[in-house]
Design a protein around this motif. Sequence first.
Motif, PDB file in Angstrom:
ATOM      1  N   MET A 281      43.378  39.314  43.330  1.00  0.00           N
ATOM      2  CA  MET A 281      41.950  40.046  43.210  1.00  0.00           C
ATOM      3  C   MET A 281      42.264  41.199  42.326  1.00  0.00           C
ATOM      4  O   MET A 281      41.340  41.728  41.923  1.00  0.00           O
ATOM      5  CB  MET A 281      41.842  40.148  44.656  1.00  0.00           C
ATOM      6  CG  MET A 281      42.682  41.545  45.094  1.00  0.00           C
ATOM      7  SD  MET A 281      42.815  43.435  44.699  1.00  0.00           S
ATOM      8  CE  MET A 281      41.138  43.658  45.461  1.00  0.00           C
ATOM      9  N   LYS A 282      43.655  41.716  41.859  1.00  0.00           N
ATOM     10  CA  LYS A 282      43.560  42.690  40.870  1.00  0.00           C
ATOM     11  C   LYS A 282      42.935  43.183  39.617  1.00  0.00           C
ATOM     12  O   LYS A 282      42.357  43.848  38.744  1.00  0.00           O
ATOM     13  CB  LYS A 282      44.844  43.235  41.090  1.00  0.00           C
ATOM     14  CG  LYS A 282      45.576  44.006  41.870  1.00  0.00           C
ATOM     15  CD  LYS A 282      46.557  44.677  41.676  1.00  0.00           C
ATOM     16  CE  LYS A 282      48.335  43.538  41.295  1.00  0.00           C
ATOM     17  NZ  LYS A 282      48.625  42.734  42.581  1.00  0.00           N
ATOM     18  N   THR A 283      42.572  41.776  38.960  1.00  0.00           N
ATOM     19  CA  THR A 283      41.926  41.311  37.801  1.00  0.00           C
ATOM     20  C   THR A 283      40.799  40.659  37.760  1.00  0.00           C
ATOM     21  O   THR A 283      40.028  39.543  37.180  1.00  0.00           O
ATOM     22  CB  THR A 283      43.585  40.645  36.538  1.00  0.00           C
ATOM     23  OG1 THR A 283      43.634  39.807  37.762  1.00  0.00           O
ATOM     24  CG2 THR A 283      43.933  41.783  36.393  1.00  0.00           C
ATOM     25  N   ASN A 284      40.687  40.088  39.472  1.00  0.00           N
ATOM     26  CA  ASN A 284      39.794  38.704  39.497  1.00  0.00           C
ATOM     27  C   ASN A 284      38.517  39.860  38.671  1.00  0.00           C
ATOM     28  O   ASN A 284      37.451  38.781  38.282  1.00  0.00           O
ATOM     29  CB  ASN A 284      39.014  39.145  40.867  1.00  0.00           C
ATOM     30  CG  ASN A 284      39.005  37.758  40.819  1.00  0.00           C
ATOM     31  OD1 ASN A 284      38.196  37.046  40.964  1.00  0.00           O
ATOM     32  ND2 ASN A 284      37.135  38.007  42.171  1.00  0.00           N
ATOM     33  N   ASP A 285      37.639  40.873  38.064  1.00  0.00           N
ATOM     34  CA  ASP A 285      36.975  41.465  37.332  1.00  0.00           C
ATOM     35  C   ASP A 285      36.659  40.528  35.520  1.00  0.00           C
ATOM     36  O   ASP A 285      36.152  40.303  35.054  1.00  0.00           O
ATOM     37  CB  ASP A 285      36.624  42.147  37.056  1.00  0.00           C
ATOM     38  CG  ASP A 285      38.243  43.439  37.206  1.00  0.00           C
ATOM     39  OD1 ASP A 285      39.130  42.867  36.687  1.00  0.00           O
ATOM     40  OD2 ASP A 285      37.717  44.639  36.458  1.00  0.00           O
TER      41      ASP A 285
ATOM     42  N   LYS B   3      42.662  46.909  49.196  1.00  0.00           N
ATOM     43  CA  LYS B   3      42.556  46.428  47.792  1.00  0.00           C
ATOM     44  C   LYS B   3      41.244  46.669  47.644  1.00  0.00           C
ATOM     45  O   LYS B   3      40.637  46.172  48.395  1.00  0.00           O
ATOM     46  CB  LYS B   3      43.358  46.091  47.103  1.00  0.00           C
ATOM     47  CG  LYS B   3      45.130  46.760  47.328  1.00  0.00           C
ATOM     48  CD  LYS B   3      45.604  45.239  46.784  1.00  0.00           C
ATOM     49  CE  LYS B   3      45.691  44.792  46.463  1.00  0.00           C
ATOM     50  NZ  LYS B   3      46.590  43.498  45.737  1.00  0.00           N
ATOM     51  N   THR B   4      40.815  47.535  46.528  1.00  0.00           N
ATOM     52  CA  THR B   4      39.314  47.230  46.074  1.00  0.00           C
ATOM     53  C   THR B   4      39.124  47.134  44.331  1.00  0.00           C
ATOM     54  O   THR B   4      40.078  48.140  43.741  1.00  0.00           O
ATOM     55  CB  THR B   4      38.917  48.527  46.560  1.00  0.00           C
ATOM     56  OG1 THR B   4      38.144  48.665  47.515  1.00  0.00           O
ATOM     57  CG2 THR B   4      36.935  48.545  45.491  1.00  0.00           C
ATOM     58  N   ASN B   5      38.743  46.593  44.020  1.00  0.00           N
ATOM     59  CA  ASN B   5      38.770  45.727  42.584  1.00  0.00           C
ATOM     60  C   ASN B   5      37.407  47.140  42.446  1.00  0.00           C
ATOM     61  O   ASN B   5      36.294  45.834  42.354  1.00  0.00           O
ATOM     62  CB  ASN B   5      38.980  44.627  42.289  1.00  0.00           C
ATOM     63  CG  ASN B   5      38.486  44.623  40.393  1.00  0.00           C
ATOM     64  OD1 ASN B   5      37.841  45.622  40.065  1.00  0.00           O
ATOM     65  ND2 ASN B   5      39.336  43.425  40.300  1.00  0.00           N
ATOM     66  N   VAL B   6      37.285  48.275  40.533  1.00  0.00           N
ATOM     67  CA  VAL B   6      36.434  48.564  40.885  1.00  0.00           C
ATOM     68  C   VAL B   6      35.429  48.095  39.788  1.00  0.00           C
ATOM     69  O   VAL B   6      34.325  48.847  39.849  1.00  0.00           O
ATOM     70  CB  VAL B   6      36.886  50.336  40.910  1.00  0.00           C
ATOM     71  CG1 VAL B   6      37.174  50.391  42.238  1.00  0.00           C
ATOM     72  CG2 VAL B   6      37.038  50.004  40.049  1.00  0.00           C
ATOM     73  N   GLY B   7      35.772  47.206  39.264  1.00  0.00           N
ATOM     74  CA  GLY B   7      35.347  46.006  38.511  1.00  0.00           C
ATOM     75  C   GLY B   7      34.772  46.501  37.103  1.00  0.00           C
ATOM     76  O   GLY B   7      33.968  46.660  35.940  1.00  0.00           O
ATOM     77  N   LEU B   8      35.887  47.437  36.689  1.00  0.00           N
ATOM     78  CA  LEU B   8      36.185  47.898  35.297  1.00  0.00           C
ATOM     79  C   LEU B   8      36.823  46.865  34.515  1.00  0.00           C
ATOM     80  O   LEU B   8      36.704  47.342  33.094  1.00  0.00           O
ATOM     81  CB  LEU B   8      36.395  49.376  35.431  1.00  0.00           C
ATOM     82  CG  LEU B   8      35.973  50.630  35.934  1.00  0.00           C
ATOM     83  CD1 LEU B   8      36.349  51.763  36.328  1.00  0.00           C
ATOM     84  CD2 LEU B   8      34.407  50.720  34.783  1.00  0.00           C
TER      85      LEU B   8
END
Lengths: 228, 250
Positions: B90-94, B235-240
């Motif tokens: 998920m680290k690069t799911n954005d 962990k939270t991917n913040v969508g940047l």
Amino acid sequence: MTHTLHRIGDRKSLQRDYVVYGLSAQDAELTDRALKKRDTRKAHTRFMEICMMHDPVNAGCIYPSSNPYSKTLAKGNTWFDEMKLEMLPFTENLAVFDDLKKVSAVLKDLKEADIGMSIVVSGIFDEVNECCREAGLKRHTVNMSLGIWGREDLVPERKVLDIVTMCGHGLVSRHLVKDLIDKVKNRLITADEAGIRLGAQCVCGAFNTARASDLIKEMAAEDEGPKE
Amino acid sequence: MKIDDSCIRCRQCIPYCPVAAIVYDGKKDLVYVDQDECVECGVCMKSEICPVKAFIQPELKWPRTMKAKWSSVVYVHPETNIQGRGTDEMKTNDVTGRFRPGEVGFALELGRPSTGARFGEAEKLTTVLARLGVQFEPMNPLTGFIDTETGRFLESWFGHALDDEFRNTKVMTFIIEFKVAEERMLQVIEAIRRVSREIDTVMSVGLIVKCDGSGGIPIKPKLDKEGIRYYINGKTNVGLGRPSYDFDLC
């Protein structure tokens, strides 16, 4: 991989434990597309510059190459003299903070810098969510932990787990934690030195040396028994 | 890893081993590395704790080569060209759109924390998961060992037999990554819980989900209703990440 997930602790202790991670997708096609849009090396450098401005307790860079290696603050490497100069296009970078206000400031700066890397924060969900709001961001995807399943009799006691789970790669030994607690108790080293020694075993820099020192201090005091 | 004759039996190295593979034999006054338990992580040598540099790294042969590769943080698996034991998940799911609305990702890391695991333990889970029709992550290096239809190990992998010796090979950890439709999440969790009583190690269990339009976590109500406990942190991917994956196309 999931190396900054599954960190164990109570809320008070975890309030001193946040990891900010910056990376580019390890996918050839996407990486190619991303590279056409920006200078990845510059983006990685900018990410770490922003993190370092906010005084992390540990930080690390993994340099992928034919002979991959890493450098971390806990191993004694320094950002400006050693880590920054070797920044590569696909370096993996992270920084550990012991204060939520710093995380909030880092997110605000990262949003403003608009470097295009994916940014992940490990920490207490509701507090990280609040940081996102303050920075004008909305959380995109989360990774939750359901904890440890299976032969739980094989894992160390809870407080030791609090420390070793800060190295998600499993390189910080439970036996070293106990050995260093004994050394602190016998006043051979300080708790801060113990935290640094444990952090030096971590390859990526995600180990929180400050929190480890606090936990060791607590355990060493408990082992000594009640004070008169 | 091995220890050569220059060892002075100071035993300072023993606590450094994450899997307690460094042993002192008091009767023989000998410090040695238990080759079966050793996961070839190299922590002992890299720690530079040995005052006489007695650790030596012999050339490794299959399947022992897998120990070093799967215990390494920085090794790039040639079959996936990805560094480390898993994927970006998920680290690069954005950017990748790997996990879409209505899907739940799973990452079962066997041997974590502080235990280590033998490859054979994976099959106990993957065979059950294959029957449930999960979608194994193709870029995860462990997926390369298995027939995703049956969940069984392949007979060979790049010319190496995936035999009992391979199954008995102990590594630091490995990760089984897959995803399912959200409506099957509870069924899969229950199946994993059943198998977890049969494995001879521990595993850390992670769930991945894309947040809804307001940043909410859509699976939380289901987990809460079923009394499935989860940590307060994660962990939270913040969508940047850019270029953004267009989830509207899903």
